[in-house]
Write an enzyme that holds these catalytic residues in place. Structure first.
Site, PDB file in Angstrom:
ATOM      1  N   SER A   1       0.885  -1.046  -0.104  1.00  0.00           N
ATOM      2  CA  SER A   1       0.110  -0.069   0.039  1.00  0.00           C
ATOM      3  C   SER A   1       0.781   1.321  -0.049  1.00  0.00           C
ATOM      4  O   SER A   1       1.920   1.428   0.957  1.00  0.00           O
ATOM      5  CB  SER A   1      -1.128   0.078   1.350  1.00  0.00           C
TER       6      SER A   1
ATOM      7  N   ASP B   1      -8.621  -2.818   3.964  1.00  0.00           N
ATOM      8  CA  ASP B   1      -7.367  -3.135   3.133  1.00  0.00           C
ATOM      9  C   ASP B   1      -6.562  -3.999   3.889  1.00  0.00           C
ATOM     10  O   ASP B   1      -5.589  -3.409   4.629  1.00  0.00           O
ATOM     11  CB  ASP B   1      -6.674  -1.776   2.708  1.00  0.00           C
TER      12      ASP B   1
ATOM     13  N   TRP C   1      -4.345  -7.908   4.443  1.00  0.00           N
ATOM     14  CA  TRP C   1      -3.203  -8.864   3.723  1.00  0.00           C
ATOM     15  C   TRP C   1      -2.960  -9.740   4.833  1.00  0.00           C
ATOM     16  O   TRP C   1      -2.993  -9.582   6.051  1.00  0.00           O
ATOM     17  CB  TRP C   1      -2.396  -8.108   2.996  1.00  0.00           C
TER      18      TRP C   1
ATOM     19  N   CYS D   1      -6.852  -1.175   8.012  1.00  0.00           N
ATOM     20  CA  CYS D   1      -6.025  -1.798   7.387  1.00  0.00           C
ATOM     21  C   CYS D   1      -4.779  -2.719   8.025  1.00  0.00           C
ATOM     22  O   CYS D   1      -4.600  -2.457   9.311  1.00  0.00           O
ATOM     23  CB  CYS D   1      -5.253  -0.591   6.712  1.00  0.00           C
TER      24      CYS D   1
HETATM   25  P1  FAD Z   1       6.408 -14.849   1.070  1.00  0.00           P
HETATM   26  O1  FAD Z   1       7.519 -15.443   0.862  1.00  0.00           O
HETATM   27  O2  FAD Z   1       5.223 -14.624   0.192  1.00  0.00           O
HETATM   28  O3  FAD Z   1       5.625 -15.552   2.552  1.00  0.00           O
HETATM   29  C1  FAD Z   1       4.424 -14.977   2.877  1.00  0.00           C
HETATM   30  C2  FAD Z   1       3.547 -16.068   3.486  1.00  0.00           C
HETATM   31  O4  FAD Z   1       3.788 -17.217   3.028  1.00  0.00           O
HETATM   32  C3  FAD Z   1       3.907 -16.005   5.004  1.00  0.00           C
HETATM   33  O5  FAD Z   1       3.208 -15.263   5.834  1.00  0.00           O
HETATM   34  C4  FAD Z   1       3.688 -17.495   5.200  1.00  0.00           C
HETATM   35  O6  FAD Z   1       2.433 -17.582   5.682  1.00  0.00           O
HETATM   36  C5  FAD Z   1       4.044 -18.499   4.032  1.00  0.00           C
HETATM   37  N1  FAD Z   1       5.216 -19.033   3.925  1.00  0.00           N
HETATM   38  C6  FAD Z   1       6.186 -18.668   2.983  1.00  0.00           C
HETATM   39  N2  FAD Z   1       7.263 -19.316   3.279  1.00  0.00           N
HETATM   40  C7  FAD Z   1       7.146 -19.985   4.518  1.00  0.00           C
HETATM   41  C8  FAD Z   1       7.928 -20.787   5.352  1.00  0.00           C
HETATM   42  N3  FAD Z   1       9.242 -20.882   4.739  1.00  0.00           N
HETATM   43  N4  FAD Z   1       7.528 -21.133   6.481  1.00  0.00           N
HETATM   44  C9  FAD Z   1       6.421 -20.505   6.985  1.00  0.00           C
HETATM   45  N5  FAD Z   1       5.506 -19.905   6.257  1.00  0.00           N
HETATM   46  C10 FAD Z   1       6.015 -19.482   4.778  1.00  0.00           C
HETATM   47  N6  FAD Z   1       2.638  -5.979   3.330  1.00  0.00           N
HETATM   48  C11 FAD Z   1       3.264  -5.014   4.080  1.00  0.00           C
HETATM   49  O7  FAD Z   1       4.188  -5.402   4.779  1.00  0.00           O
HETATM   50  N7  FAD Z   1       2.985  -3.638   3.797  1.00  0.00           N
HETATM   51  C12 FAD Z   1       2.144  -3.178   2.912  1.00  0.00           C
HETATM   52  O8  FAD Z   1       1.614  -2.163   3.090  1.00  0.00           O
HETATM   53  C13 FAD Z   1       1.266  -4.271   2.433  1.00  0.00           C
HETATM   54  N8  FAD Z   1       0.314  -3.919   1.517  1.00  0.00           N
HETATM   55  C14 FAD Z   1      -0.317  -4.839   0.710  1.00  0.00           C
HETATM   56  C15 FAD Z   1      -1.453  -4.483  -0.050  1.00  0.00           C
HETATM   57  C16 FAD Z   1      -2.207  -5.507  -0.715  1.00  0.00           C
HETATM   58  C17 FAD Z   1      -3.349  -4.983  -1.747  1.00  0.00           C
HETATM   59  C18 FAD Z   1      -1.754  -7.005  -0.705  1.00  0.00           C
HETATM   60  C19 FAD Z   1      -2.526  -8.003  -1.376  1.00  0.00           C
HETATM   61  C20 FAD Z   1      -0.959  -7.162   0.142  1.00  0.00           C
HETATM   62  C21 FAD Z   1       0.009  -6.225   0.752  1.00  0.00           C
HETATM   63  N9  FAD Z   1       0.964  -6.632   1.804  1.00  0.00           N
HETATM   64  C22 FAD Z   1       1.655  -5.699   2.476  1.00  0.00           C
HETATM   65  C23 FAD Z   1       1.552  -8.096   1.986  1.00  0.00           C
HETATM   66  C24 FAD Z   1       2.580  -8.230   0.764  1.00  0.00           C
HETATM   67  O9  FAD Z   1       2.192  -8.098  -0.390  1.00  0.00           O
HETATM   68  C25 FAD Z   1       3.444  -9.620   0.852  1.00  0.00           C
HETATM   69  O10 FAD Z   1       2.461 -10.686   1.116  1.00  0.00           O
HETATM   70  C26 FAD Z   1       4.129  -9.725   2.255  1.00  0.00           C
HETATM   71  O11 FAD Z   1       5.040  -8.537   2.153  1.00  0.00           O
HETATM   72  C27 FAD Z   1       4.954 -10.875   2.300  1.00  0.00           C
HETATM   73  O12 FAD Z   1       5.661 -11.244   1.134  1.00  0.00           O
HETATM   74  P2  FAD Z   1       7.040 -12.184   0.998  1.00  0.00           P
HETATM   75  O13 FAD Z   1       7.184 -12.153  -0.431  1.00  0.00           O
HETATM   76  O14 FAD Z   1       8.346 -11.450   1.667  1.00  0.00           O
HETATM   77  O15 FAD Z   1       6.615 -13.289   1.783  1.00  0.00           O
END
Ligand code: FAD
Length: 773
Positions: A527, A770, A772, A725
């Protein structure tokens, strides 16, 4: 489906039935099956051929998959195949995989299918569709349809008459996760719209919940689908709706339905060697014998009763991709990320500022990043989000390449083609892999290598696993009987392909298997935490670095794909919250600024009210504060206009510790001081001793209750707006419950009536979320 095993057939599909071999013997000798006189001659030929195939294969001691004689006989009299249209709206590939599973099973049930992603609008035409339509829809974000379905939904929303789809009979399977609010809402949106346009259900909507395992609903739903389809097709045939769809499989009108009885060995050659033969079936596949050499650790270990159970395993997925490596030449250009999101306007922008908003001893590390978008045409409004195209970890990709034995092919171009004569319905090349990609590029940018392998993937991996115990374990985890183990060990611990390969050394899949089974690497959205009026040319956002500590199931600690990568990218320019940083500092230190590939993701609902005089209540604990920073910046800028009037502006914020993770505390104080923010209410869940004006409230939902009087007044008497949010799993639900309690108490009504009031607020778009994971 059955396997031949000594004197019995054992079920190996995920639909359960088993038949003693004697039942098949009753059909008579292979060359003289009993076929009713009335059957047309081609059915005789078909029967003779199929039985011959079976017996020849059995003699060769090869594995045979065979349909139930009962169904087989029933099918013998079926002269036509009915068409169904299968549409899927997939975000991470789940809906697609289910649609494909249905399509494959449909063949054996006497249907022909057209399978399309709802984004392939040119491939189907609902206006002229008279076949039953089956829709599998995922849900994403805060109850939205997947991006692939946006255009489809827009078309459904356009000004269509109420009877526009009155000719359509349809069924919906809605996928979701009940841990989040708006459970399975993607499917619900489509369902509702179809109803409004006059379409009729021929089968009840299924709601599959990823929180407990999609298969709990998906499997019985599919099982019931076939009878419902038969009914609806029969009704159509009887002329109830006038239009009959009869499709003959072959030009001469005969049924080329040989897959009723099909030799598994006509599957790919690579898999051939590992097919379970009747000699090793006892120890390998169907009923396990003693497992002396089994690995004895974590989820790899197979234990009774599962290790002794007969298994219903899914049908072996059809292998449909061919892979060839071509030595890279200088002409092969370096791939760019723009091709990965071709439907969007992608911008490459530098990170201009990176600040750690939390202290080193905070439980989670929150980073603030500022992107310089001044040289692009990108626009956004407070409340909008944007998406980042992020890569997988290079070291994990390297590990995977080594494990696949493809180290010498790292930079080779991968040529992918469809296997000729494969039996996969609607087989097509993965559109998210650009042509001329190298192996390394595909694994870094195109495939979600961290995803939990689906059961079909485990089933396919079993065919490439030489150790009988390891193979058996993969079969168990893909089986119906192993569903609890699959959830407990694989899903709950997010075991990924690399973990599986690490734990099962004899599993050596080809690259084509990964391309067939791993979903597309998803973009990650954030966001906007800024207003472009207040901070022109800048786009700010804030995120927590996602950390997955090591565990007995997963010995390696990992970070989230995107947040881990972002953190690594900005390390050289990262400053602490208290230090005053300028972009000049970063540049003068000799660092080149990290570049991100982003595109905008509008949220037309999550907007400040057009009437600035109505009160607003913002609830955003942790990084959920992001869009409210944008709102407040925007309001501060608007306040410069003389004569502008603003309603009450409240912010409820929560974090663990006042001194460790109170995000944007200086900025919030300043908004409060200049009047942009009328009330700032903060709680600290782990600083309960801290005496704040908010008393002992632990979480934001408790804060809301403390100020119940003001909240109800603003929302119910003054037409105010409530924005929530952040964490969609718990917080958003807790806030909704608190609000219901507050309304119930303040209006003196029961919970049901209070829920209606809250639902009305949502309906009026004055209660907006909003959220996530
Ligand atoms: P990923 O690798 O995708 O992991 C995310 C999830 O996968 C974990 O929480 C867990 O459930 C699972 N997972 C994956 N691997 C493992 C593992 N090895 N062990 C255990 N569980 C695992 N995030 C913010 O911080 N700030 C924002 O402003 C924000 N805005 C968003 C707005 C929208 C519209 C949406 C859809 C999402 C938003 N998000 C926001 C969430 C963001 O998009 C990501 O999902 C988040 O940052 C995690 O991404 P990542 O690739 O680091 O994690």
């Amino acid at each position: 489906m059955l396997r031949v095993s000594g004197g019995t057939f054992k079920v190996v599909s995920n639909r359960s039935w088993s038949v003693p071999i004697a039942a098949v013997k009753q059909l008579g000798p292979a060359r003289t099956p009993h076929v009713p006189q009335a059957e047309p001659i081609h059915h005789y030929c078909h029967a003779i051929f199929t039985l011959r195939v079976y017996f020849t294969a059995a003699l060769r001691k090869r594995t045979v998959i065979i349909a139930s004689p009962l169904i087989w006989c029933r099918r013998m009299s079926l002269e036509t195949k009915h068409r169904i249209l299968l549409l899927y709206a997939s975000q991470c590939g789940q809906a697609k995989a289910i649609a494909e599973e249905i399509a494959e099973e449909a063949v054996g049930k006497g249907f022909v299918t057209d399978v399309c992603c709802v984004s392939q609008v040119k491939e189907f035409n609902l206006e002229k569709e008279h076949a039953p339509v089956v829709i599998i829809a995922s849900t994403t974000g805060c109850g939205e349809l997947p991006e692939t379905a946006i255009k489809f939904a827009e078309e459904l929303d356009s000004n269509l008459p109420a009877d526009h789809y009155s000719h359509i009979k349809y069924a919906v399977l809605a996928l979701g996760d009940s841990s989040y609010s708006s459970f399975a809402n993607g499917g619900k949106i489509i369902d509702k719209r179809f109803q409004q346009l006059g379409a009729k259900h021929f089968y009840a909507t299924g709601y599959a919940d990823d929180a407990v395992g999609l298969e709990l609903v998906v499997e019985p739903w599919i099982e019931g689908l076939w009878d419902a389809l038969k009914d609806v097709c029969q009704k159509k045939e009887e002329g109830v709706n006038g239009h009959v769809e009869k499709i003959f499989d072959t030009n001469d009108g005969t049924l080329a339905d040989l897959d009723l009885l099909r030799i598994e060995a006509d599957a790919p050659t690579e898999a051939e060697n590992s097919i379970i033969s009747s000699e090793n079936i006892e120890q390998n596949g169907i009923v396990a014998g003693p497992q002396e050499h089994c690995l004895v650790s974590n989820w790899v270990k197979s234990e009774p009763p599962l290790s002794e159970a007969a298994l219903n395993i899914p049908t072996l997925p059809v292998e449909y991709l061919n892979v060839k490596f071509q030595q890279s030449t200088d002409q092969v250009s370096q791939q760019d990320c723009f091709s990965l999101a071709s439907n969007f306007m992608v911008f490459q922008v530098p990170v201009a500022k990176a600040i750690s908003l939390t202290r080193e001893d905070a439980v989670k590390t929150a980073l603030f990043l500022e992107l310089d978008i001044s040289k692009t045409s990108m626009t956004y409004e407070p409340g909008d989000a944007f998406s980042i195209i992020c890569p997988n970890s290079r070291s994990e990709v390297e590990e995977l390449i080594q494990r696949l034995g493809l180290a010498d092919k790292r930079d080779h171009v991968v040529e992918i083609s469809i296997r000729p004569n494969n039996k996969k319905k609607g087989a097509h090349l993965p559109e998210y892999i650009p042509k001329k990609s190298t192996l390394q590029f595909i694994l870094i940018w195109c495939l979600e290598i961290r995803s939990v392998p689906k059961k079909a993937c485990l089933r396919a991996l079993a065919e490439y696993t030489s150790n009988p115990c390891e193979k058996r374990r993969l079969q168990e985890l893909s089986s119906r009987q192993g569903a609890a183990d699959y959830n407990r060990y694989l899903r709950d611990h997010n075991i990924c392909l690399l973990d599986v390969l690490g734990a099962l050394p004899s599993c050596r899949p080809p690259l084509s298997l990964l391309l067939e089974h791993l979903p597309k690497l998803q973009v990650r959205s954030y966001s906007a935490a800024s207003s472009s009026d207040f901070s022109p040319g800048k786009l700010q956002f804030v995120f927590n670095i996602v950390e997955f500590p090591s565990s007995p199931e997963k010995p390696i600690a990992r970070r989230g794909v995107c947040t881990g990568w972002l953190a690594e990218q900005v390390t050289p320019i990262l400053k602490s919250y208290e230090s005053k940083v300028t972009i000049g500092d970063c540049l003068s230190n000799g660092f080149s600024l990290p570049q991100l590939s982003i595109f905008s993701r509008k949220n037309t609902l999550f907007r400040l009210p057009t009437d600035s005089t109505v009160p607003i209540i913002m609830v955003g604990p942790g990084t959920g504060i992001a869009p409210f920073m944008g709102f407040l910046q925007h309001r501060q800028k608007q306040r410069e206009n003389p004569g502008s009037v603003f309603g009450e502006t409240w912010l409820f914020f929560g974090c663990r510790h006042h001194d460790r993770d109170y995000l944007f505390r200086n900025e919030l104080r300043s908004f409060q001081n200049n009047g942009t923010l009328t009330q700032l209410k903060v709680c600290f869940s782990r600083d309960q001793s801290k005496d704040t004006s908010e008393g002992k409230a632990k979480y934001v939902q408790h804060l809301l209750k403390l100020f119940a009087e003001d909240v109800t007044k603003m929302l119910l008497s003054e037409n105010g707006y409530l924005y929530v949010c952040g964490d969609g799993k718990n917080m958003a639900k807790d806030v909704a419950n608190s609000l219901t309690e507050i309304v119930s108490e303040k209006l003196g009504v029961d919970t049901l009536a209070a829920m209606k009031v809250v639902a009305n607020l949502r309906e009026e778009k004055r209660y907006l979320q909003d959220v996530w994971s």
